[in-house]
Write a protein that holds these residues in place. Structure first.
Motif, PDB file in Angstrom:
ATOM      1  N   HIS A  21      -0.675   4.309  -9.864  1.00  0.00           N
ATOM      2  CA  HIS A  21      -1.748   3.336 -10.088  1.00  0.00           C
ATOM      3  C   HIS A  21      -1.663   2.726 -11.484  1.00  0.00           C
ATOM      4  N   SER A  26     -11.065   1.275  -2.856  1.00  0.00           N
ATOM      5  CA  SER A  26      -9.704   1.806  -2.727  1.00  0.00           C
ATOM      6  C   SER A  26      -8.782   1.319  -3.840  1.00  0.00           C
ATOM      7  N   ASN A  27      -9.142   0.230  -4.505  1.00  0.00           N
ATOM      8  CA  ASN A  27      -8.287  -0.301  -5.577  1.00  0.00           C
ATOM      9  C   ASN A  27      -8.922  -0.172  -6.964  1.00  0.00           C
ATOM     10  N   HIS A  62       0.813  -1.221   0.000  1.00  0.00           N
ATOM     11  CA  HIS A  62       0.000   0.000   0.000  1.00  0.00           C
ATOM     12  C   HIS A  62       0.844   1.268   0.000  1.00  0.00           C
ATOM     13  N   ARG A  98      -1.070  -1.215 -12.601  1.00  0.00           N
ATOM     14  CA  ARG A  98      -1.881  -1.901 -13.616  1.00  0.00           C
ATOM     15  C   ARG A  98      -0.976  -2.611 -14.630  1.00  0.00           C
ATOM     16  N   ARG A 115      -7.321  -1.761 -10.776  1.00  0.00           N
ATOM     17  CA  ARG A 115      -7.860  -3.110 -11.009  1.00  0.00           C
ATOM     18  C   ARG A 115      -7.855  -3.447 -12.502  1.00  0.00           C
ATOM     19  N   TYR A 169      -7.741  -7.166  -6.824  1.00  0.00           N
ATOM     20  CA  TYR A 169      -7.007  -6.529  -7.909  1.00  0.00           C
ATOM     21  C   TYR A 169      -7.441  -6.998  -9.297  1.00  0.00           C
ATOM     22  N   ASP A 173     -14.509  -2.965  -3.564  1.00  0.00           N
ATOM     23  CA  ASP A 173     -13.221  -2.578  -2.977  1.00  0.00           C
ATOM     24  C   ASP A 173     -12.791  -1.265  -3.623  1.00  0.00           C
ATOM     25  N   GLY A 212      -6.794  -6.760  -0.619  1.00  0.00           N
ATOM     26  CA  GLY A 212      -7.458  -6.016  -1.682  1.00  0.00           C
ATOM     27  C   GLY A 212      -7.803  -6.923  -2.847  1.00  0.00           C
TER      28      GLY A 212
END
Length: 676
Positions: free
Chosen positions: A146, A183-184, A75, A150, A188, A168, A181, A166
Motif C-alpha cells: 500500500h 478498501s483504499n 487489485h 502511495r 489514498r 485514490y 471507499d 476505487g
C-alpha cells in the motif's frame, strides 16, 4: 427490440470500439497539446490504475505508440518498469489486451527494464530496486504494497491514467471517512501532493471532486470523470436513436430487416468519430472558459448565483466556491478550475436543453437540419424523410442546438443574452445560429482546429476567442434588431451576402494606428504558424461587428452596401465612434451591473451612429462627400462634440460617468441634427 442493447448481439460493443478510452484520450491529448506536447509523436511517462483486460485501461494504454508505462497496479498486482521500452512494452500490452482475463502477473518479465518486476499486493513487503528508488526519490529498500502504491500515485510522471475502480485521490481538507471507499484508505493521497502533470479519468470516481480542484489549483491539468468518460454513454445514445430510426425505416419498407446488422456495423467508425467529436468540443469549451478569468469571472459568478437562487444548483454539494472566494480569485486575476468549469458546463447544458425542449425551437425549419446532422452520413440522405417522424426528434434537435451553443459560447452566454435583451432562451439560440451562419464560423473553427499540434495551442485559443467575441456581439445585435421575427433562414439570406462583401473591405477605413495594431497582431499569428489567409481572417474578426449595421441599412434602403459603408465609417471617423467604443471595451467590469452598464452604453453608441447614418443618407444621398457636407452644415454642433471627446482623450482616463456624458452628448447631436 434491442434498442437498449448497447453492445449486445447487434450493436456497438464499447470495449471493441474502445470508445470510452478514446473519448477520454481526447481530453488527455488536449491537456498535453496545451502544454506544448504531441503525445501521438513524443514519448511520455505514465502511471496506470487498472490492467490490460479492462475496457478503459486496456484500450487507453494502446492509444499511443509513445507511452512509457513506468508502473501500474490493479487489485492483485503491482507492475514496475522504471525505464520501459515503448515499442516492446506496447506489443506486450497488446498481447495482454487480447488475452482473456489477463492480469499483470501475465506480463513477460524479460521485457521489463532493469530494477522492475511484477509483485503481489498480498506480500508483506516489496523490494525496491536502486532504479526504482532513484525514480521515486526514496531511500527505502522495502515498502509495504500500500505504501508503494502511495509512492507511485505521487510519482513525477507526465500522465496518471485511471482506468480502475476505487477512489485514490482526495483533498487535504477531506478525511478518508468523507470519501466512502474504505478498501483504499491505506493508499489514498491528496490532490495537492500529486506530481504528475496530467490526469486522465477514464474510470469513475478515481478522485473526489475536492481532490480534483486541489490538484488543479496546484497547477495540475484535469477535467472530471463525467467529462472524460462520457463517450460510452454518448455511444449508447447514438445507438438507441439509430435503432429507433431503422425500426421506422423497416416498417416503412425502406430497409430490409436482414440488412440492418450490416448497416449498423458499417457505421461503427463514424459513430465513434461523432462521439469523440463531442469530447473534443467539450474539453475545448473548458479550455476557452479557463482562459476567461480575472474580470471575466464575474459572468460565471452571476451564473452560479442565478442557478442557486432558482434551486437548480447546490453550490456546497458541487463544491463550487462561495462568492467571497470568487471575488478574491477575480481580484487575483484567477478563474475557475477545469473541474469546476466541468460542473458548470453540465448544468448549463441541462438548463438550456430543458428550456429549448419546452419552446417551439425544435419546430424551426432551419434547425431541423440539426436532426439530420446528428446521424451518420449513411443515414442522412437515405432516411431523411423518416427522420422527421423520429419519436425523439424534438429531443435530438434540442440537444444538438444546446451543445452547439454552449460548446462554442460558454456556460453563461445564454443567461447573459436573456438578461441583456429580454429575449427567451429559444430566441437566443436562434440568434446565435444566425450569427454563426452569416460569419461562416463553422468554416473558421474547422480551419483553426486543423492546426492542432502545428501551432501553439494558445494561438488557437486566441483565434477562437476572437470569433467568440464577434458572435457574442452579433447575437445581441440580432436579438435587439429582430427578436420579434426571428426567422433564421430569412435573416441569413438577408445579411450573409452583404457581410461577405464587407469582410474584404472592413479595414478600408482603418486609421494608421489601427492598421499598425492589425499588422502586429497578424504577424504574431503568421510567426506562430498560421496560414496567411487564416491569419488575415482572424485579425479581421475584431472589426467585423459594425458591418451588421451597414448591411442592415443597405437592405432596408435597397442601396449598395459599399455606399452605406462609406457613410457609416466616415461619420465614425469624424465623430470618433470607434475610439469611444474601444474605450468602453476597456472599462473595468467588477460584476453583473458593470457588465450591463457597459453593454447598454455600447448599444446606445451603435444606435446613435445608425441614426446619424440614416440622417446623412436621407439628406445627402450616396454622394462621395456626403459626410463632409453634413458635418459642414452643422459645424458648431459637430465641433463641440469633437472638442469634448478630444478633451476626454487628453485626460487619459474614461470611467462609466465620463462615458455616459460622452454618449449623451452624441445623442444630443443626433436630436439637434434631426431637427435641423
Amino acid at each position: 427490440a434491442d434498442a437498449f442493447a448497447s453492445g449486445g448481439s447487434v450493436g456497438y460493443d464499447h470495449k471493441g470500439m474502445g470508445i470510452t478510452a478514446k473519448g477520454a484520450w481526447e481530453g488527455v491529448k488536449r491537456h498535453f497539446r496545451e502544454l506544448g506536447m504531441d503525445i501521438q509523436k513524443q514519448p511520455f511517462t505514465v502511471i496506470g490504475i487498472g490492467d490490460m483486460s479492462g475496457d478503459v485501461f486496456g484500450n487507453g494504454m494502446l492509444l499511443s505508440k509513445h507511452i512509457r508505462l513506468q508502473a501500474a497496479f490493479n487489485h492483485q498486482h503491482i507492475c514496475l518498469d522504471p525505464d520501459p521500452d515503448a515499442r516492446s512494452s506496447l506489443a506486450e500490452r497488446r498481447r495482454l489486451f487480447r488475452k482473456p482475463r489477463s492480469g499483470w502477473d501475465d506480463y513477460r518479465r524479460d521485457l521489463i527494464s532493469a530494477g522492475g518486476g511484477v509483485f503481489s499486493r498480498q506480500e508483506k513487503t516489496i523490494p525496491i530496486s536502486p532504479q526504482v528508488r532513484k525514480w521515486l526519490g526514496t531511500e527505502e529498500s522495502q515498502l509495504a504494497p500500500h505504501e508503494l502504491i502511495r509512492r507511485l500515485l505521487l510519482a513525477p510522471v507526465d500522465l496518471l491514467w485511471n482506468g480502475g475502480i476505487g477512489t485514490y485521490v482526495k483533498a487535504s481538507s477531506e478525511s478518508n471517512a468523507d470519501v466512502g471507499d474504505p478498501s483504499n484508505n491505506a493508499l489514498r493521497v491528496n490532490g495537492g501532493e500529486l506530481k504528475c502533470r496530467v490526469v486522465g479519468e477514464g474510470g469513475n470516481l478515481g478522485f473526489t471532486q475536492k481532490g480534483r480542484i486541489e490538484f488543479a489549483l496546484a497547477g495540475g491539468r484535469i477535467n472530471t470523470d463525467f467529462i472524460d468518460n462520457s463517450a460510452g454513454v454518448a455511444t449508447s445514445d447514438h445507438e438507441v436513436n439509430i435503432k429507433i430510426l431503422l425500426a421506422q425505416a423497416i416498417r416503412a419498407g425502406k430497409l430490409a430487416e436482414k440488412d440492418r446488422p450490416r448497416l449498423l456495423a458499417s457505421m461503427t467508425d463514424e459513430v465513434g468519430a461523432l462521439v469523440m467529436r463531442s469530447n473534443y468540443l467539450q474539453t475545448q469549451a473548458i479550455s476557452m472558459m479557463e482562459t476567461l478569468k480575472g474580470p471575466r469571472l464575474g459572468a460565471k459568478q452571476h451564473f452560479i448565483s442565478v442557478l442557486e437562487s432558482e434551486g437548480v444548483l447546490n453550490r456546497q454539494l458541487e463544491f463550487l466556491p462561495e462568492d467571497e472566494e470568487l471575488t478574491e480569485r477575480r481580484i487575483r486575476g484567477e478563474g475557475l478550475t477545469r473541474p469546476e468549469l466541468s460542473v458548470l458546463l453540465s448544468y448549463s447544458k441541462i438548463v438550456l436543453y430543458q428550456q429549448l425542449l419546452e419552446s417551439d425551437l425544435p419546430e424551426d425549419p432551419y434547425l431541423s437540419r440539426e436532426l439530420i446532422r446528428y446521424f451518420p452520413v449513411a443515414l442522412q440522405g437515405r432516411f431523411a424523410d423518416v427522420m422527421q417522424e423520429h419519436r425523439l426528434k424534438r429531443e435530438i434537435i434540442a440537444t444538438q442546438v444546446t451543445n452547439s451553443t454552449i460548446n462554442r459560447m460558454g456556460v453563461s452566454f445564454a443567461l447573459r443574452m436573456q438578461e441583456d435583451t429580454g429575449a427567451d432562451p429559444a430566441a437566443v439560440a436562434k440568434a446565435f445560429t444566425v450569427a454563426r451562419e452569416i460569419f461562416e464560423a463553422r468554416e473558421f473553427w474547422a480551419e483553426v482546429e486543423a492546426l492542432d499540434n502545428k501551432v501553439r495551442a494558445e494561438l488557437q485559443t486566441g483565434a477562437l476567442l476572437s470569433m467568440w467575441l464577434l458572435l457574442r456581439q452579433a447575437t445581441r445585435w440580432v436579438l435587439s434588431r429582430h427578436d420579434r421575427k426571428l426567422d433564421i433562414n430569412y435573416l441569413v439570406e438577408r445579411l450573409a451576402p452583404g457581410v461577405s462583401v464587407m469582410r474584404n473591405s472592413v479595414q478600408t477605413g482603418a486609421t494608421e494606428a489601427e492598421l499598425t495594431r492589425i499588422g502586429v497582431e497578424e504577424k504574431s499569428y503568421l510567426d506562430g504558424g498560421f496560414p496567411p489567409e487564416l491569419a488575415r481572417k482572424t485579425v479581421a474578426l475584431h472589426g467585423l461587428f459594425p458591418v451588421l449595421d451597414v448591411v442592415e441599412t443597405s437592405a432596408q434602403r435597397k442601396m449598395d452596401v459599399q455606399d452605406v459603408a462609406r457613410v457609416y465609417f466616415g461619420i465614425g471617423e469624424t465623430l470618433r465612434f470607434k475610439w469611444l467604443r474601444e474605450q468602453l471595451e476597456d472599462l473595468a467590469v467588477k460584476g453583473q451591473w458593470h457588465a450591463l452598464a457597459r453593454s447598454n452604453l455600447r448599444d446606445e453608441l451603435f444606435s446613435i451612429q445608425n441614426v446619424l447614418v440614416e440622417q446623412i443618407l436621407r439628406q445627402e444621398g450616396k454622394r462621395p462627400d456626403a459626410v463632409a457636407r453634413w458635418a459642414a452644415s452643422r459645424e458648431a454642433e459637430v465641433g463641440k462634440v469633437v472638442s469634448m471627446l478630444s478633451d476626454i482623450e487628453s485626460q487619459g482616463l474614461l470611467d462609466y460617468a465620463t462615458a455616459t456624458v460622452a454618449v449623451r452628448a452624441l445623442a444630443t447631436l443626433v436630436k439637434t441634427a434631426g431637427q435641423g
